[in-house]
Design a protein around this motif. Sequence first.
Motif, mmCIF file in Angstrom:
data_model
loop_
_atom_site.group_PDB
_atom_site.id
_atom_site.type_symbol
_atom_site.label_atom_id
_atom_site.label_comp_id
_atom_site.label_asym_id
_atom_site.label_seq_id
_atom_site.Cartn_x
_atom_site.Cartn_y
_atom_site.Cartn_z
ATOM 1 N N ALA A 42 62.017 -35.414 -64.625
ATOM 2 C CA ALA A 42 62.596 -34.617 -63.546
ATOM 3 C C ALA A 42 63.841 -35.275 -62.980
ATOM 4 O O ALA A 42 64.856 -34.612 -62.710
ATOM 5 C CB ALA A 42 61.563 -34.398 -62.444
ATOM 6 N N CYS A 98 59.257 -22.325 -62.369
ATOM 7 C CA CYS A 98 60.326 -22.239 -61.380
ATOM 8 C C CYS A 98 59.919 -21.129 -60.419
ATOM 9 O O CYS A 98 59.782 -19.972 -60.829
ATOM 10 C CB CYS A 98 61.662 -21.932 -62.043
ATOM 11 N N PHE A 117 66.806 -33.443 -60.576
ATOM 12 C CA PHE A 117 65.984 -33.044 -59.431
ATOM 13 C C PHE A 117 65.842 -34.263 -58.526
ATOM 14 O O PHE A 117 65.233 -35.267 -58.910
ATOM 15 C CB PHE A 117 64.629 -32.525 -59.906
ATOM 16 N N SER A 127 66.659 -39.960 -57.448
ATOM 17 C CA SER A 127 65.652 -39.111 -56.815
ATOM 18 C C SER A 127 64.838 -39.874 -55.787
ATOM 19 O O SER A 127 64.522 -41.051 -55.975
ATOM 20 C CB SER A 127 64.715 -38.529 -57.878
ATOM 21 N N LYS A 160 67.146 -28.469 -56.635
ATOM 22 C CA LYS A 160 67.044 -29.925 -56.579
ATOM 23 C C LYS A 160 65.633 -30.427 -56.323
ATOM 24 O O LYS A 160 65.389 -31.638 -56.365
ATOM 25 C CB LYS A 160 67.980 -30.469 -55.492
ATOM 26 N N GLN A 161 64.687 -29.527 -56.049
ATOM 27 C CA GLN A 161 63.335 -29.947 -55.691
ATOM 28 C C GLN A 161 62.377 -29.763 -56.860
ATOM 29 O O GLN A 161 62.357 -28.703 -57.501
ATOM 30 C CB GLN A 161 62.839 -29.144 -54.494
ATOM 31 N N ALA A 162 61.587 -30.794 -57.134
ATOM 32 C CA ALA A 162 60.526 -30.739 -58.141
ATOM 33 C C ALA A 162 59.231 -31.200 -57.501
ATOM 34 O O ALA A 162 59.195 -32.235 -56.824
ATOM 35 C CB ALA A 162 60.868 -31.612 -59.343
#
Length: 414
Positions: free
Chosen positions: A44, A173, A49, A75, A3-5
């Motif tokens: 994103a 990633c 994300f 987000s 879930k993190q960008a």
Amino acid sequence: MIKQAIFLVGGAGTRLGSITRSTPKPLLELAPGTAFLDLLIDEAARHGFTDILLLSGYLGGQVEQRYHGRRVRDSRLRVLREEEPAGTAGALRRVSAELDPWFLLANGDSFFDINLRRLASVPRGSALGCLALRHVQDTSRFGGVTLEGDRIVDFSEKRGERGPGLINGGLYCLSREIQDRLPAIGSLEGQVFPSLAREGLLLGIEQSGYFIDIGLPESLDQARRCLPQLMTRPAAFLDRDGILNVDHGYTHRPEDLTWIPEAREAVRDLNDAGYFVFVVTNQAGIAHGFYTEAAMDDFHAEMARQLADVGAHVDAFYHCPYHPEASVARLKTPAHADRKPNPGMILRALRDWPVRPAGSFLIGDRDTDIEAASRAGLPGYLYRGGSLRMTVNQAWAACAGPRPKLGGELTCAS
């Protein structure tokens, strides 16, 4: 589900000269009111994300003022500023306490039009990271990447031997464990990644989407010409019960989620082709009081999680809780504009998103679905069982296929 960008937006953009004297490179406008970074953040966010970090440096106050504390779709945005330049590796090291176990990392000055969920779902095993790679006709400007099987084994320097090959697409990633390899000051691309490659800890996945970086005046001009048109995409509108999941009768509990054969793969195919994917579903069970909208949201969250497992995502879920015989008084209406066969949900999506009608279509399992599509001016196709992936392919063929990809890293349709 990752879930993190995180976006690296701290560079000074020296190759752009006076253009970045008073504006950080990622905040350069593509069109009036739209910064390059706006596009990256929206990509994103639509891929699901929900925790987006911007690591700023040069003129970081402008980045903080524009984005910190904002929400984009579902987000939350945070800006973390570095006081002194530390390079891409140093910037990441300084926020190591904020890192999720796995996260997406992206350069803030390049755009690579790929399915981000596919990158995030690559089986990683013992590897510490996976890079999205792009084939270009001349690697000398970017530096080349050597891929053997699924492992990156070497990087070549910029301004090296000219010719076609793979380059780093600026999308990664990464595992949080990479923090142990990060210098206080230094470069991910020049130091950390080559070291991981030598140890066999870095994967690569070749992708063919449109790629551009805005590091040179001519590429910035190219981005301004191309990216606004690229952001309009055809859309696939999918009914939910009986199309994506087996209809058990007012299905709403996450534990009752059973996928139609090859439904998740069909969504991934659409994502890979650059389509928006929208779910448009009548939810009479809410109107009848059988479950709440919050319960439906939990079901959709489970769908999103299981789609992410195979590298797929839905851009937005649209639902209609109204019914002419509703037992919940506020939801009782004779013919709500959103309830299929009315086209309200489709029309809302067309307003909310930059949808290109050409090539768009709907797939449903009832005549009311097809009528709703027709009223919205789109073709509709009935799913009659079997593989949903096959039905999607047939719809593509009938709609003259998915949108053409814009070729090359510095070319676009005229």
